[in-house]
Enzyme design. Structure first.
Site, mmCIF file in Angstrom:
data_model
loop_
_atom_site.group_PDB
_atom_site.id
_atom_site.type_symbol
_atom_site.label_atom_id
_atom_site.label_comp_id
_atom_site.label_asym_id
_atom_site.label_seq_id
_atom_site.Cartn_x
_atom_site.Cartn_y
_atom_site.Cartn_z
ATOM 1 N N ASN A 9 0.870 -1.183 0.000
ATOM 2 C CA ASN A 9 0.000 0.000 0.000
ATOM 3 C C ASN A 9 0.905 1.231 0.000
ATOM 4 O O ASN A 9 1.480 1.579 1.021
ATOM 5 C CB ASN A 9 -0.894 -0.050 1.248
ATOM 6 C CG ASN A 9 -1.731 1.194 1.413
ATOM 7 O OD1 ASN A 9 -1.829 2.026 0.499
ATOM 8 N ND2 ASN A 9 -2.347 1.340 2.577
ATOM 9 N N TRP A 10 0.992 1.854 -1.166
ATOM 10 C CA TRP A 10 1.933 2.985 -1.298
ATOM 11 C C TRP A 10 1.371 4.272 -0.698
ATOM 12 O O TRP A 10 2.062 5.283 -0.626
ATOM 13 C CB TRP A 10 2.309 3.192 -2.769
ATOM 14 C CG TRP A 10 3.045 2.022 -3.377
ATOM 15 C CD1 TRP A 10 3.445 0.878 -2.725
ATOM 16 C CD2 TRP A 10 3.454 1.869 -4.742
ATOM 17 N NE1 TRP A 10 4.083 0.037 -3.616
ATOM 18 C CE2 TRP A 10 4.103 0.615 -4.851
ATOM 19 C CE3 TRP A 10 3.341 2.673 -5.877
ATOM 20 C CZ2 TRP A 10 4.643 0.158 -6.060
ATOM 21 C CZ3 TRP A 10 3.868 2.215 -7.087
ATOM 22 C CH2 TRP A 10 4.504 0.970 -7.167
ATOM 23 N N LYS A 11 0.110 4.253 -0.326
ATOM 24 C CA LYS A 11 -0.551 5.433 0.264
ATOM 25 C C LYS A 11 -0.327 6.654 -0.629
ATOM 26 O O LYS A 11 -0.269 6.509 -1.851
ATOM 27 C CB LYS A 11 -0.048 5.643 1.706
ATOM 28 C CG LYS A 11 -0.224 4.372 2.551
ATOM 29 C CD LYS A 11 -0.071 4.597 4.024
ATOM 30 C CE LYS A 11 -0.265 3.271 4.758
ATOM 31 N NZ LYS A 11 -0.234 3.415 6.204
ATOM 32 N N HIS A 99 -9.629 1.212 4.714
ATOM 33 C CA HIS A 99 -8.370 1.370 5.462
ATOM 34 C C HIS A 99 -8.616 2.307 6.643
ATOM 35 O O HIS A 99 -9.402 3.253 6.536
ATOM 36 C CB HIS A 99 -7.288 1.937 4.538
ATOM 37 C CG HIS A 99 -5.937 1.939 5.167
ATOM 38 N ND1 HIS A 99 -5.549 2.893 6.070
ATOM 39 C CD2 HIS A 99 -4.904 1.078 5.051
ATOM 40 C CE1 HIS A 99 -4.314 2.619 6.477
ATOM 41 N NE2 HIS A 99 -3.897 1.528 5.876
ATOM 42 N N GLU A 170 -5.408 -4.777 10.760
ATOM 43 C CA GLU A 170 -4.414 -3.727 10.903
ATOM 44 C C GLU A 170 -4.709 -2.905 12.155
ATOM 45 O O GLU A 170 -5.473 -1.935 12.096
ATOM 46 C CB GLU A 170 -4.453 -2.797 9.687
ATOM 47 C CG GLU A 170 -4.094 -3.464 8.387
ATOM 48 C CD GLU A 170 -3.509 -2.443 7.404
ATOM 49 O OE1 GLU A 170 -2.389 -2.668 6.953
ATOM 50 O OE2 GLU A 170 -4.161 -1.422 7.139
ATOM 51 N N GLY A 176 2.478 2.385 10.815
ATOM 52 C CA GLY A 176 3.435 3.469 10.655
ATOM 53 C C GLY A 176 4.165 3.848 11.925
ATOM 54 O O GLY A 176 4.804 4.902 11.987
ATOM 55 N N SER A 212 3.417 -1.957 10.468
ATOM 56 C CA SER A 212 4.868 -2.001 10.699
ATOM 57 C C SER A 212 5.489 -3.355 10.343
ATOM 58 O O SER A 212 6.412 -3.809 11.012
ATOM 59 C CB SER A 212 5.191 -1.597 12.139
ATOM 60 O OG SER A 212 4.771 -0.255 12.365
ATOM 61 N N GLY A 232 2.745 -1.062 4.346
ATOM 62 C CA GLY A 232 2.813 0.352 3.996
ATOM 63 C C GLY A 232 4.240 0.778 3.728
ATOM 64 O O GLY A 232 4.792 0.555 2.651
ATOM 65 N N GLY A 233 4.871 1.368 4.737
ATOM 66 C CA GLY A 233 6.203 1.966 4.581
ATOM 67 C C GLY A 233 7.221 1.064 3.895
ATOM 68 O O GLY A 233 7.943 1.513 2.986
#
Ligand code: PGA
Length: 256
Positions: A9-11, A99, A170, A176, A212, A232-233
């Site tokens: 998920n590149w957000k 999300h 999540e 994050g 994370s 994510g990150g």
């Protein structure tokens, strides 16, 4: 399930030029470290979908495309929104639904989450439905019932082809923050979600963990009984995302 699922998920990161670059790097990494037991999906921002899709098509890549959100309606006066049919035309195969950032920052209610999941499935796409408690709910010890209620609300009245719905657990406090849930916490919540799923008409749903996840903790977290990750990150760098995919491959290659 016999196959893992790893979704990046590149957000709201990477413009279309940067997105193409990352997609090409990922292609190189996955070619050198094949992961035949892992479904790999990337969810770029809307404006990158076409460019990323073109790279994947030209490379005959097995990586599939997801959108990060969709409006449940097919068209109309909804400034700034994007519909499921529009995404389908871009060969988007998956949509992330509900999300926690959409729920918290854009007031996405359980009802809208459910309507979106229904629209995604009706449009022939696959829904990655996100659930998870925030810190206050966990501290109050209400995380199990909270997540159970979110799953039931999101899937209310939904029937879908086998495997077309995925539930991503999540916990908001892990997203994050660098503070992932522990393996036992993941195991407990995967169990809660599986029990809730068993009371719905949705079958074959894989359960993912997100929050994370990184190259170092992915293998351990799979021990919590989830079928993969929503990342994510760590999905913004080809090397770390590739390592998470490899962790899925190691776990599933021997048959889980
Ligand atoms: P994170 O995000 O991996 O950066 O914690 C996960 C997500 O929000 O899907």
């Amino acid at each position: 399930m016999s196959r893992a699922l790893v979704v990046g998920n590149w957000k709201m990161n990477l413009d279309h030029v940067e997105a193409v670059h990352l997609t090409q790097q990922l292609g190189v990494i996955l070619a050198s470290r094949p992961a035949p037991h892992v479904d790999v999906v990337v969810a770029p921002p809307f404006v990158d979908l076409r460019s990323v899709g073109s790279v994947l098509e030209a490379d005959r890549s097995a990586i599939e495309l997801a959108a990060q959100h969709a409006n449940p309606l097919p068209s109309g006066a909804h400034t700034g929104e994007v519909s499921v049919p529009m995404l389908a035309r871009l060969r988007v195969r998956w949509v992330i639904v509900g999300h926690s950032e959409r729920r918290a920052l854009y007031a996405m209610s359980d009802d809208v989450v459910a309507a979106t999941a229904r629209a995604v499935v009706a449009g022939g796409l696959r829904a990655i439905v996100c659930v998870g408690e925030d810190e206050a709910v966990r501290e109050a010890g209400r995380h199990r019932e909270h997540v159970r209620a979110q799953v039931l609300a999101a899937l209310e009245g939904l029937s879908a082809p086998e495997g077309d719905v995925v539930v991503a657990y999540e916990p908001v406090w892990a997203i994050g923050t660098g503070r992932s849930a522990g393996v036992e916490e993941v195991r407990e919540m995967a169990h809660v979600i599986a029990e809730a799923l068993a009371t719905t008409r949705v079958t074959g749903a894989r359960v993912l963990y997100g929050g994370s996840v990184n190259a170092d903790n992915a293998a351990d977290l799979l021990g919590g009984g989830v079928d993969g990750f929503l990342v994510g990150g760590a999905s913004l760098r080809a090397e770390s995302f590739g390592a998470i995919v490899s962790a899925g491959e190691s776990c599933y290659a021997g048959g889980r």
